[in-house]
Design a protein around this motif. Structure first.
Motif, PDB file in Angstrom:
ATOM      1  N   UNK A  42      40.463  -3.517  30.483  1.00 32.78           N
ATOM      2  CA  UNK A  42      39.411  -3.922  29.540  1.00 32.78           C
ATOM      3  C   UNK A  42      39.830  -3.711  28.087  1.00 32.78           C
ATOM      4  N   UNK A  43      41.081  -3.210  27.882  1.00 31.79           N
ATOM      5  CA  UNK A  43      41.574  -2.987  26.530  1.00 31.79           C
ATOM      6  C   UNK A  43      40.808  -1.903  25.781  1.00 31.79           C
ATOM      7  N   UNK A  44      40.359  -0.884  26.493  1.00 29.66           N
ATOM      8  CA  UNK A  44      39.614   0.202  25.865  1.00 29.66           C
ATOM      9  C   UNK A  44      40.519   1.385  25.572  1.00 29.66           C
ATOM     10  N   UNK A  45      40.004   2.341  24.769  1.00 24.71           N
ATOM     11  CA  UNK A  45      40.757   3.564  24.473  1.00 24.71           C
ATOM     12  C   UNK A  45      40.136   4.774  25.160  1.00 24.71           C
ATOM     13  N   UNK A  46      39.024   4.553  25.856  1.00 26.30           N
ATOM     14  CA  UNK A  46      38.384   5.654  26.576  1.00 26.30           C
ATOM     15  C   UNK A  46      37.383   5.115  27.567  1.00 26.30           C
ATOM     16  N   UNK A  47      37.152   5.914  28.629  1.00 24.78           N
ATOM     17  CA  UNK A  47      36.169   5.519  29.637  1.00 24.78           C
ATOM     18  C   UNK A  47      35.634   6.795  30.289  1.00 24.78           C
ATOM     19  N   UNK A  48      34.333   6.817  30.512  1.00 20.68           N
ATOM     20  CA  UNK A  48      33.704   7.964  31.170  1.00 20.68           C
ATOM     21  C   UNK A  48      33.188   7.505  32.538  1.00 20.68           C
ATOM     22  N   UNK A  57      31.502  14.531  35.691  1.00 21.40           N
ATOM     23  CA  UNK A  57      32.015  14.820  34.353  1.00 21.40           C
ATOM     24  C   UNK A  57      33.527  14.618  34.293  1.00 21.40           C
ATOM     25  N   UNK A  58      33.911  13.347  34.215  1.00 21.01           N
ATOM     26  CA  UNK A  58      35.314  12.948  34.121  1.00 21.01           C
ATOM     27  C   UNK A  58      35.432  11.891  33.034  1.00 21.01           C
ATOM     28  N   UNK A  59      36.421  12.062  32.149  1.00 20.86           N
ATOM     29  CA  UNK A  59      36.693  11.018  31.161  1.00 20.86           C
ATOM     30  C   UNK A  59      38.198  10.760  31.108  1.00 20.86           C
ATOM     31  N   UNK A  60      38.556   9.540  30.766  1.00 17.61           N
ATOM     32  CA  UNK A  60      39.965   9.213  30.526  1.00 17.61           C
ATOM     33  C   UNK A  60      40.072   8.607  29.128  1.00 17.61           C
ATOM     34  N   UNK A  61      41.177   8.927  28.471  1.00 18.53           N
ATOM     35  CA  UNK A  61      41.371   8.502  27.088  1.00 18.53           C
ATOM     36  C   UNK A  61      42.835   8.133  26.881  1.00 18.53           C
ATOM     37  N   UNK A  62      43.061   7.077  26.101  1.00 15.48           N
ATOM     38  CA  UNK A  62      44.402   6.789  25.610  1.00 15.48           C
ATOM     39  C   UNK A  62      44.257   6.082  24.268  1.00 15.48           C
ATOM     40  N   UNK A  63      44.463   6.860  23.212  1.00 18.63           N
ATOM     41  CA  UNK A  63      44.330   6.275  21.866  1.00 18.63           C
ATOM     42  C   UNK A  63      45.704   5.884  21.311  1.00 18.63           C
ATOM     43  N   UNK A  64      46.661   5.728  22.223  1.00 19.74           N
ATOM     44  CA  UNK A  64      48.003   5.343  21.807  1.00 19.74           C
ATOM     45  C   UNK A  64      48.971   6.506  21.787  1.00 19.74           C
ATOM     46  N   UNK A  65      48.473   7.691  22.223  1.00 23.07           N
ATOM     47  CA  UNK A  65      49.330   8.885  22.274  1.00 23.07           C
ATOM     48  C   UNK A  65      49.577   9.288  23.719  1.00 23.07           C
ATOM     49  N   UNK A  66      49.314   8.374  24.643  1.00 20.60           N
ATOM     50  CA  UNK A  66      49.514   8.659  26.061  1.00 20.60           C
ATOM     51  C   UNK A  66      48.191   8.935  26.756  1.00 20.60           C
ATOM     52  N   UNK A  67      48.175   8.696  28.078  1.00 20.13           N
ATOM     53  CA  UNK A  67      46.932   8.860  28.833  1.00 20.13           C
ATOM     54  C   UNK A  67      46.576  10.322  29.057  1.00 20.13           C
ATOM     55  N   UNK A  68      45.298  10.617  28.930  1.00 18.98           N
ATOM     56  CA  UNK A  68      44.849  11.965  29.239  1.00 18.98           C
ATOM     57  C   UNK A  68      43.503  11.900  29.967  1.00 18.98           C
ATOM     58  N   UNK A 126      37.418  11.534  17.937  1.00 21.61           N
ATOM     59  CA  UNK A 126      36.297  10.582  18.012  1.00 21.61           C
ATOM     60  C   UNK A 126      36.135  10.062  19.445  1.00 21.61           C
ATOM     61  N   UNK A 127      37.263   9.702  20.057  1.00 24.68           N
ATOM     62  CA  UNK A 127      37.216   9.170  21.426  1.00 24.68           C
ATOM     63  C   UNK A 127      36.664  10.237  22.388  1.00 24.68           C
ATOM     64  N   UNK A 128      37.111  11.478  22.240  1.00 23.12           N
ATOM     65  CA  UNK A 128      36.626  12.539  23.129  1.00 23.12           C
ATOM     66  C   UNK A 128      35.121  12.737  22.931  1.00 23.12           C
TER      67      UNK A 128
END
Ligand code: ZN
Length: 149
Positions: A42-48, A57-68, A126-128
């Motif tokens: 979906x071309x997103x930088x985060x998803x909950x 309570x799980x989130x995933x994020x990748x703002x261009x610094x790698x997936x976390x 911000x993403x977190x």
């Protein structure tokens, strides 16, 4: 791995509070993999998790610094503030300015179930904050101080 459907604005699951995770089992690990796949597709930088219909309570994020992936994330410190434009995969077509802390410290479990403390700034912070809000049924549109045309 599988793509999951992203729930959109008006779906009441987005307004519910997610539950903490006691054990990081294979189901949670599969959920995390699926969430990454769905977010990248979906071309997103985060998803909950509630955005794919799972009240955990799980989130995933990748703002261009790698997936976390963060499990049971908790913002334990925050400082500064800054305003920037935000959007959300669950609110397609909507963007607006939201104030967030500039720096945060987060406590969470990682995919192995180990406790981690993470420091984040600016877009990553911000993403977190945005994703942690999802776990509490809060959407960025609740916090918009100025809508974008
Ligand atoms: Zn969102």
């Amino acid at each position: 791995m599988a793509l999951r459907n992203i729930r959109t604005y008006g779906d009441e699951i987005l307004r519910k509070k997610s539950r903490s995770i006691d054990v990081v089992n294979d189901r949670i690990k599969t959920l995390i993999k699926d969430m990454f796949e769905t977010m990248y597709e979906a071309d997103g930088v985060g998803l909950a998790a509630p955005q794919v219909g799972i009240l955990k309570r799980v989130v995933v994020i990748d703002v261009g610094e790698g997936p976390i992936a963060l499990i049971n994330p908790e913002i334990i410190e925050q400082g500064g503030k800054y305003i920037d434009v935000e959007g959300c995969l669950s609110v397609p077509g909507e963007q607006g300015e939201v104030e967030r802390p500039e720096k945060i410290k987060v406590k969470a479990l990682n995919e192995e179930g180990k406790e981690i403390i993470l420091e984040a700034e600016e877009l990553f912070a911000r993403a977190i904050c945005h994703e942690v809000d999802h776990l509490n049924g809060v959407l960025f549109v609740d916090k918009i101080i100025k809508s974008e045309e």
